[in-house]
Structure formats: structure tokens, C-alpha cells
Design an enzyme around this catalytic site. Structure first.
Site, PDB file in Angstrom:
ATOM      1  N   LYS A  13     -26.520  -5.496  16.693  1.00  0.00           N
ATOM      2  CA  LYS A  13     -27.825  -4.995  17.144  1.00  0.00           C
ATOM      3  C   LYS A  13     -28.609  -6.065  17.916  1.00  0.00           C
ATOM      4  O   LYS A  13     -29.196  -5.765  18.942  1.00  0.00           O
ATOM      5  CB  LYS A  13     -28.697  -4.558  15.942  1.00  0.00           C
ATOM      6  CG  LYS A  13     -28.087  -3.477  15.077  1.00  0.00           C
ATOM      7  CD  LYS A  13     -29.082  -2.982  14.034  1.00  0.00           C
ATOM      8  CE  LYS A  13     -29.617  -4.055  13.094  1.00  0.00           C
ATOM      9  NZ  LYS A  13     -28.611  -4.670  12.208  1.00  0.00           N
ATOM     10  N   ARG A  88     -35.928  -0.216   7.556  1.00  0.00           N
ATOM     11  CA  ARG A  88     -34.768  -0.588   6.751  1.00  0.00           C
ATOM     12  C   ARG A  88     -34.678   0.228   5.475  1.00  0.00           C
ATOM     13  O   ARG A  88     -33.810  -0.006   4.649  1.00  0.00           O
ATOM     14  CB  ARG A  88     -34.855  -2.046   6.394  1.00  0.00           C
ATOM     15  CG  ARG A  88     -33.601  -2.805   6.874  1.00  0.00           C
ATOM     16  CD  ARG A  88     -33.903  -4.223   6.771  1.00  0.00           C
ATOM     17  NE  ARG A  88     -32.829  -5.143   6.810  1.00  0.00           N
ATOM     18  CZ  ARG A  88     -32.644  -5.994   7.793  1.00  0.00           C
ATOM     19  NH1 ARG A  88     -33.351  -5.930   8.885  1.00  0.00           N
ATOM     20  NH2 ARG A  88     -31.707  -6.919   7.688  1.00  0.00           N
ATOM     21  N   ARG A 127     -20.781 -16.203  13.133  1.00  0.00           N
ATOM     22  CA  ARG A 127     -22.006 -16.166  13.945  1.00  0.00           C
ATOM     23  C   ARG A 127     -22.731 -17.516  13.933  1.00  0.00           C
ATOM     24  O   ARG A 127     -22.896 -18.138  12.892  1.00  0.00           O
ATOM     25  CB  ARG A 127     -22.906 -15.080  13.369  1.00  0.00           C
ATOM     26  CG  ARG A 127     -24.259 -14.964  14.000  1.00  0.00           C
ATOM     27  CD  ARG A 127     -24.857 -13.604  13.811  1.00  0.00           C
ATOM     28  NE  ARG A 127     -25.366 -13.355  12.479  1.00  0.00           N
ATOM     29  CZ  ARG A 127     -25.937 -12.204  12.127  1.00  0.00           C
ATOM     30  NH1 ARG A 127     -26.014 -11.218  12.995  1.00  0.00           N
ATOM     31  NH2 ARG A 127     -26.390 -12.042  10.913  1.00  0.00           N
ATOM     32  N   ARG A 160     -27.085 -19.216  10.246  1.00  0.00           N
ATOM     33  CA  ARG A 160     -28.257 -18.750   9.494  1.00  0.00           C
ATOM     34  C   ARG A 160     -28.042 -18.963   8.002  1.00  0.00           C
ATOM     35  O   ARG A 160     -26.962 -18.703   7.489  1.00  0.00           O
ATOM     36  CB  ARG A 160     -28.464 -17.248   9.757  1.00  0.00           C
ATOM     37  CG  ARG A 160     -29.317 -16.963  10.943  1.00  0.00           C
ATOM     38  CD  ARG A 160     -29.346 -15.508  11.273  1.00  0.00           C
ATOM     39  NE  ARG A 160     -29.633 -14.646  10.124  1.00  0.00           N
ATOM     40  CZ  ARG A 160     -29.850 -13.347  10.219  1.00  0.00           C
ATOM     41  NH1 ARG A 160     -29.819 -12.764  11.401  1.00  0.00           N
ATOM     42  NH2 ARG A 160     -30.088 -12.617   9.162  1.00  0.00           N
ATOM     43  N   ARG A 171     -26.807  -8.417   1.112  1.00  0.00           N
ATOM     44  CA  ARG A 171     -27.386  -7.723   2.269  1.00  0.00           C
ATOM     45  C   ARG A 171     -26.623  -6.435   2.576  1.00  0.00           C
ATOM     46  O   ARG A 171     -27.226  -5.429   2.948  1.00  0.00           O
ATOM     47  CB  ARG A 171     -27.392  -8.655   3.487  1.00  0.00           C
ATOM     48  CG  ARG A 171     -28.446  -9.764   3.336  1.00  0.00           C
ATOM     49  CD  ARG A 171     -28.213 -10.910   4.296  1.00  0.00           C
ATOM     50  NE  ARG A 171     -28.360 -10.557   5.679  1.00  0.00           N
ATOM     51  CZ  ARG A 171     -27.739 -11.183   6.688  1.00  0.00           C
ATOM     52  NH1 ARG A 171     -26.942 -12.195   6.438  1.00  0.00           N
ATOM     53  NH2 ARG A 171     -27.924 -10.804   7.908  1.00  0.00           N
TER      54      ARG A 171
END
Ligand code: AMP
Length: 217
Positions: A13, A88, A127, A160, A171
Site C-alpha cells: 500500500k 483499520r 523491507r 522499522r 500485526r
């Protein structure tokens, strides 16, 4: 151009939001980025959000909704926005509808990034983000030219804090329980467009743009 990007962490996203915003000249409103900005500036909101972000759970709705309202009321969001990471859960979804109607606006489309768990785990663990300009990389599929340095500004690439394996599991569970019901919520409103987010980045961008042109007609 009032858009929501919906999908699990690591579904792409953020990358696609940046592209869409450039193409259509609207701001990228990422609640995760806004919380990280507050965290970096050590604001009260940042301190509050940190506990939840570290655990991979959701920051309370009233706090998140107030932050989004404030952002959407800024002048650059008048012509539209791309919401990434909000809503969310169902309560946030209902609140967004209300918030927009009070501003005499409504969502044009919700783009749902459909992707398997195996793919998101791979994307998240590889990532990396530039600590200076926020550019996104992946160690295998989109590595920087010089190891650990940003191609754009030379900033150091970082992982992150909440991309660790344990936090990612939480998550994903939060996504399944809280966020996934929004797929049904927006399908019933005729707003949902499903995108195959397993495809390479450029193909996803092409499909998103096709869908947006259709949604606009
Ligand atoms: P993200 O960058 O979208 O993965 O978000 C990182 C973290 O910020 C999440 O794990 C949550 O702790 C928090 N967060 C982001 N968006 C929301 C939201 N809409 N509601 C509550 N918490 C959020």
C-alpha cells in the site's frame, strides 16, 4: 479523488500510495507515517502511540480519528487524498464516513490489496526505509545501489522497529480480526475494488490506475 487503500501490512500500500499521489497530485495520508513522525518529534501523541506501535496493536480510535480529521482538513487535501492504513477497524470505517459527510465529501473508491501471508512475510522482513527521506527498498527485489544507503538522498536505510518477526505476527492477527471485516463493509457500499497485490509493483500500479479511471466514470 478520495481514496482508501486497504490490505494487510506488507501488501504494498505504501509504495503504491506514493505513486498514485504523485500521478494525481494529492497527499498521501498514512496514519503509520504520521505516528512515526510524532514519535520522531517526541510529541505527546508520539509517546502515546509508541506503546501500541511497539506491540503491533492499534492506537485508540479517538486519538487516531482526531489525527486523521486534522490532516484531511488541511488545504492540500481539498482536491483529494490517498488514505493508507486508515480505517483499520469497523468503528474507524464508520467514523470516516461521518467525518467526510460533515465535510460534504465522500469516498470515491476503496482499493483492496489482496495478497497471501507468505508474500507479506517476505516483503516485510526484507523491507528497508530511508531514515532521511522515507524512500522504500526491499533487500532482494529492490535493493539500493550502495548497500544500506538510499539511492535518492544517501541517507541510512533502516528496518522499522515493528517489522521484527514477533511484532509482525501480532500485526497480522490484528489485521485478521479488526481490519479484514472492512472488506465486507466496503463491498456492501459498492466501493471495493480488489487488486491482485501478488503481481510485480509496476503491474499493480497499472491495474490501480485502470480501476481508478473506471471508478471515476
Ligand atoms: P503501519 O505503518 O500502517 O503499518 O502502522 C504502524 C503502526 O501504527 C500500527 O501497527 C499501529 O500501531 C499504528 N497505526 C497505524 N494506523 C493506525 C490506525 N488506523 N489505527 C490505529 N493504529 C494505527
Amino acid at each position: 479523488m478520495e481514496l482508501v487503500l486497504l490490505g494487510p501490512p506488507g501488501s504494498g500500500k505504501g509504495t503504491q500510495a506514493k505513486r498514485l499521489c504523485q500521478r494525481f497530485d494529492v497527499p498521501h495520508v498514512s496514519t503509520g507515517d504520521l505516528f512515526r513522525m510524532h514519535l520522531g518529534q517526541s510529541t505527546e501523541l508520539g509517546q502515546l502511540a509508541k506503546t501500541y506501535m511497539d506491540q503491533g496493536t492499534l492506537v485508540p480510535d479517538d486519538v487516531t480519528e482526531a489525527m486523521v480529521k486534522d490532516r484531511l482538513e488541511q488545504a492540500d487535501a481539498v482536491a483529494g487524498f490517498v488514505l493508507d492504513g486508515f480505517p483499520r477497524n469497523l468503528a474507524q470505517g464508520q467514523h470516516l464516513t461521518l467525518m467526510l459527510s460533515e465535510m460534504d465529501r465522500r469516498l470515491k473508491a476503496v482499493l483492496y490489496f489482496k495478497v497471501s501471508l507468505a508474500t507479506v512475510m517476505d516483503r516485510i522482513t526484507g523491507r528497508r526505509t530511508c531514515s532521511q527521506c522515507g524512500a522504500l527498498y526491499h533487500l532482494r527485489t529492490h535493493p539500493p545501489k550502495v548497500s544500506e544507503l538510499c539511492d535518492v538522498c544517501g541517507g541510512a536505510l533502516v528496518q522499522r522497529a515493528d517489522d521484527s518477526e514477533a511484532t509482525v505476527k501480532t500485526r497480522m492477527a490484528v489485521y485478521d480480526h479488526e481490519t479484514a471485516p472492512l472488506v465486507d463493509f466496503y463491498t456492501k457500499q459498492g466501493l471495493l475494488h480488489t487488486i491482485d497485490a501478488e503481481l510485480p509493483v509496476d503491474s499493480v500500479t497499472e491495474r490501480l490506475e485502470e480501476r481508478l479511471v473506471k471508478a471515476r466514470d
